[in-house]
Design a protein around this motif. Structure first.
Motif, PDB file in Angstrom:
ATOM      1  N   ASN A  13      10.345  -2.175  -4.232  1.00  0.00           N
ATOM      2  CA  ASN A  13       9.544  -3.281  -4.752  1.00  0.00           C
ATOM      3  C   ASN A  13      10.370  -4.195  -5.651  1.00  0.00           C
ATOM      4  O   ASN A  13      10.304  -5.431  -5.556  1.00  0.00           O
ATOM      5  CB  ASN A  13       8.343  -2.724  -5.520  1.00  0.00           C
ATOM      6  CG  ASN A  13       7.187  -3.698  -5.614  1.00  0.00           C
ATOM      7  OD1 ASN A  13       6.056  -3.315  -5.910  1.00  0.00           O
ATOM      8  ND2 ASN A  13       7.436  -4.988  -5.387  1.00  0.00           N
ATOM      9  N   VAL A  39       0.954 -14.419   6.395  1.00  0.00           N
ATOM     10  CA  VAL A  39       1.578 -13.181   5.920  1.00  0.00           C
ATOM     11  C   VAL A  39       0.585 -12.387   5.057  1.00  0.00           C
ATOM     12  O   VAL A  39       0.466 -11.164   5.188  1.00  0.00           O
ATOM     13  CB  VAL A  39       2.857 -13.493   5.120  1.00  0.00           C
ATOM     14  CG1 VAL A  39       3.357 -12.244   4.396  1.00  0.00           C
ATOM     15  CG2 VAL A  39       3.943 -14.022   6.049  1.00  0.00           C
ATOM     16  N   THR A  40      -0.135 -13.088   4.198  1.00  0.00           N
ATOM     17  CA  THR A  40      -1.123 -12.417   3.353  1.00  0.00           C
ATOM     18  C   THR A  40      -2.210 -11.754   4.192  1.00  0.00           C
ATOM     19  O   THR A  40      -2.648 -10.638   3.909  1.00  0.00           O
ATOM     20  CB  THR A  40      -1.765 -13.426   2.384  1.00  0.00           C
ATOM     21  OG1 THR A  40      -0.753 -14.001   1.556  1.00  0.00           O
ATOM     22  CG2 THR A  40      -2.796 -12.745   1.495  1.00  0.00           C
ATOM     23  N   LEU A  43      -0.844  -8.576   5.793  1.00  0.00           N
ATOM     24  CA  LEU A  43      -0.753  -7.518   4.790  1.00  0.00           C
ATOM     25  C   LEU A  43      -2.147  -6.992   4.424  1.00  0.00           C
ATOM     26  O   LEU A  43      -2.301  -5.808   4.125  1.00  0.00           O
ATOM     27  CB  LEU A  43      -0.037  -8.039   3.547  1.00  0.00           C
ATOM     28  CG  LEU A  43       1.454  -8.303   3.741  1.00  0.00           C
ATOM     29  CD1 LEU A  43       2.033  -9.034   2.542  1.00  0.00           C
ATOM     30  CD2 LEU A  43       2.209  -7.001   3.967  1.00  0.00           C
ATOM     31  N   PHE A  46      -3.013  -4.559   7.161  1.00  0.00           N
ATOM     32  CA  PHE A  46      -2.241  -3.327   7.055  1.00  0.00           C
ATOM     33  C   PHE A  46      -2.698  -2.502   5.857  1.00  0.00           C
ATOM     34  O   PHE A  46      -2.663  -1.267   5.893  1.00  0.00           O
ATOM     35  CB  PHE A  46      -0.746  -3.639   6.952  1.00  0.00           C
ATOM     36  CG  PHE A  46       0.118  -2.486   7.329  1.00  0.00           C
ATOM     37  CD1 PHE A  46       0.243  -2.090   8.657  1.00  0.00           C
ATOM     38  CD2 PHE A  46       0.792  -1.760   6.366  1.00  0.00           C
ATOM     39  CE1 PHE A  46       1.026  -1.006   9.009  1.00  0.00           C
ATOM     40  CE2 PHE A  46       1.589  -0.675   6.714  1.00  0.00           C
ATOM     41  CZ  PHE A  46       1.706  -0.305   8.036  1.00  0.00           C
ATOM     42  N   THR A  47      -3.132  -3.168   4.796  1.00  0.00           N
ATOM     43  CA  THR A  47      -3.668  -2.456   3.639  1.00  0.00           C
ATOM     44  C   THR A  47      -4.917  -1.674   4.030  1.00  0.00           C
ATOM     45  O   THR A  47      -5.139  -0.540   3.585  1.00  0.00           O
ATOM     46  CB  THR A  47      -4.007  -3.444   2.508  1.00  0.00           C
ATOM     47  OG1 THR A  47      -2.811  -4.106   2.085  1.00  0.00           O
ATOM     48  CG2 THR A  47      -4.623  -2.725   1.309  1.00  0.00           C
ATOM     49  N   GLN A 147       2.079   2.687   0.421  1.00  0.00           N
ATOM     50  CA  GLN A 147       1.294   1.662  -0.260  1.00  0.00           C
ATOM     51  C   GLN A 147       2.195   0.716  -1.053  1.00  0.00           C
ATOM     52  O   GLN A 147       2.008  -0.510  -1.036  1.00  0.00           O
ATOM     53  CB  GLN A 147       0.260   2.313  -1.175  1.00  0.00           C
ATOM     54  CG  GLN A 147      -0.779   3.136  -0.423  1.00  0.00           C
ATOM     55  CD  GLN A 147      -1.665   3.940  -1.342  1.00  0.00           C
ATOM     56  OE1 GLN A 147      -1.733   3.696  -2.546  1.00  0.00           O
ATOM     57  NE2 GLN A 147      -2.357   4.929  -0.781  1.00  0.00           N
ATOM     58  N   VAL A 150       4.042  -1.724   1.245  1.00  0.00           N
ATOM     59  CA  VAL A 150       3.217  -2.882   1.613  1.00  0.00           C
ATOM     60  C   VAL A 150       3.181  -3.873   0.457  1.00  0.00           C
ATOM     61  O   VAL A 150       3.337  -5.086   0.636  1.00  0.00           O
ATOM     62  CB  VAL A 150       1.789  -2.439   1.984  1.00  0.00           C
ATOM     63  CG1 VAL A 150       0.874  -3.653   2.149  1.00  0.00           C
ATOM     64  CG2 VAL A 150       1.812  -1.634   3.275  1.00  0.00           C
ATOM     65  N   LYS A 151       2.976  -3.362  -0.754  1.00  0.00           N
ATOM     66  CA  LYS A 151       2.965  -4.217  -1.944  1.00  0.00           C
ATOM     67  C   LYS A 151       4.311  -4.916  -2.109  1.00  0.00           C
ATOM     68  O   LYS A 151       4.377  -6.093  -2.484  1.00  0.00           O
ATOM     69  CB  LYS A 151       2.637  -3.393  -3.186  1.00  0.00           C
ATOM     70  CG  LYS A 151       2.674  -4.205  -4.479  1.00  0.00           C
ATOM     71  CD  LYS A 151       2.371  -3.342  -5.686  1.00  0.00           C
ATOM     72  CE  LYS A 151       2.426  -4.157  -6.954  1.00  0.00           C
ATOM     73  NZ  LYS A 151       3.772  -4.656  -7.276  1.00  0.00           N
ATOM     74  N   THR A 153       6.376  -5.830   0.193  1.00  0.00           N
ATOM     75  CA  THR A 153       6.456  -6.946   1.149  1.00  0.00           C
ATOM     76  C   THR A 153       5.660  -8.145   0.642  1.00  0.00           C
ATOM     77  O   THR A 153       6.139  -9.287   0.669  1.00  0.00           O
ATOM     78  CB  THR A 153       5.910  -6.511   2.521  1.00  0.00           C
ATOM     79  OG1 THR A 153       6.614  -5.346   2.959  1.00  0.00           O
ATOM     80  CG2 THR A 153       6.089  -7.617   3.549  1.00  0.00           C
ATOM     81  N   LEU A 154       4.447  -7.876   0.170  1.00  0.00           N
ATOM     82  CA  LEU A 154       3.602  -8.943  -0.359  1.00  0.00           C
ATOM     83  C   LEU A 154       4.272  -9.609  -1.559  1.00  0.00           C
ATOM     84  O   LEU A 154       4.309 -10.847  -1.673  1.00  0.00           O
ATOM     85  CB  LEU A 154       2.241  -8.373  -0.753  1.00  0.00           C
ATOM     86  CG  LEU A 154       1.211  -9.347  -1.308  1.00  0.00           C
ATOM     87  CD1 LEU A 154       0.872 -10.417  -0.271  1.00  0.00           C
ATOM     88  CD2 LEU A 154      -0.052  -8.614  -1.740  1.00  0.00           C
TER      89      LEU A 154
END
Length: 246
Positions: A13, A39-40, A43, A46-47, A147, A150-151, A153-154
């Protein structure tokens, strides 16, 4: 996934915030808004997938052995009670008010420095949120860093957007991400020595439901106050323990 080590989620991250910030500084304002929104949304989807995988922990053998067929009731009771408690404590509102207070305090001092503004705004966006808490604790418990990845990437894409307009302060926010998430990961690691497998599974299942709610928010389907659900993470292990005594 098999993590290289506990804490890898926070390391990745921090790296994505740094890389995203550097790309944003280089690109300026040339990242299309449509790309950011798409993109959001991905995500967000995927979340929800991660939330579904976490909810499956409700059917674990360890939880069934401790509470029998009451696993679903235990998790539901934790979420409902946690939501009532969170709403009463106004967790979601207090998180938002805290973020507003910090920004106002800096500006109230007459400091319009773009570096400070970038640092404060980016830190709040990257650190104040359910995924920060859920992901870090899950990583510390040895449940994987999915998790947080994923965060990460966001946050990487968000860092690009922020750095393109707010400058170098966004890059400095990577340090705050490392300290906060590292501390929460350590907390999860220590909690793993005190919580039974059943309690961890109940916590994971409750967290999965919260992730589903967060996914709906990212998709702009329903703006659920997921911050108010966070007390359920504390109540799930307690309710599991209590149900095991009955």
């Amino acid at each position: 996934m098999t993590d290289v080590f506990i804490g890898i989620g926070t390391v990745v991250n921090v790296a994505t915030v740094i890389v995203g910030s550097l790309i944003g500084l280089a690109l300026g304002n040339r990242i299309p808004e449509r790309t950011k929104d798409t993109v959001t949304s991905v995500l967000g989807l995927f979340t929800m997938v991660l939330g579904g995988f976490s909810v499956v922990s409700m059917n674990s053998a360890a939880l069934a052995a401790d509470v029998g067929r009451s696993a679903m009731i235990v998790v539901l009771a934790s979420l409902l009670t946690g939501t009532l408690l969170g709403s009463w404590l106004r967790v979601e509102d207090r998180l938002e008010q805290g973020a507003h207070w910090i920004r106002t305090r800096f500006r109230g001092a007459g400091d319009e420095n773009r570096f400070v503004d970038g640092l404060v705004i980016a830190t709040l966006v990257f650190c104040v949120g359910p995924l920060t808490i859920l992901g870090s604790i899950s990583d510390g418990l040895g449940r994987g860093a999915d998790q947080l990845l994923v965060k990460a990437t966001l946050d990487g894409f968000a860092a690009m957007a922020f750095a393109s307009t707010l400058g170098w302060g966004v890059l400095a926010s990577a340090a705050a991400v490392g300290v906060l998430q590292g501390s929460l990961t350590l907390l999860g690691y220590l909690a793993g020595d005190f919580l039974s497998a059943a309690q961890v599974d109940a916590l994971t299942a409750a967290g999965g439901v919260i992730l589903l709610g967060l996914g709906l928010r990212l998709l702009a389907v329903k703006q659920l106050p997921v911050g108010d659900l966070l007390p359920a993470l504390l109540l799930a292990p307690v309710f599991t323990w209590a149900a095991g005594l009955i």
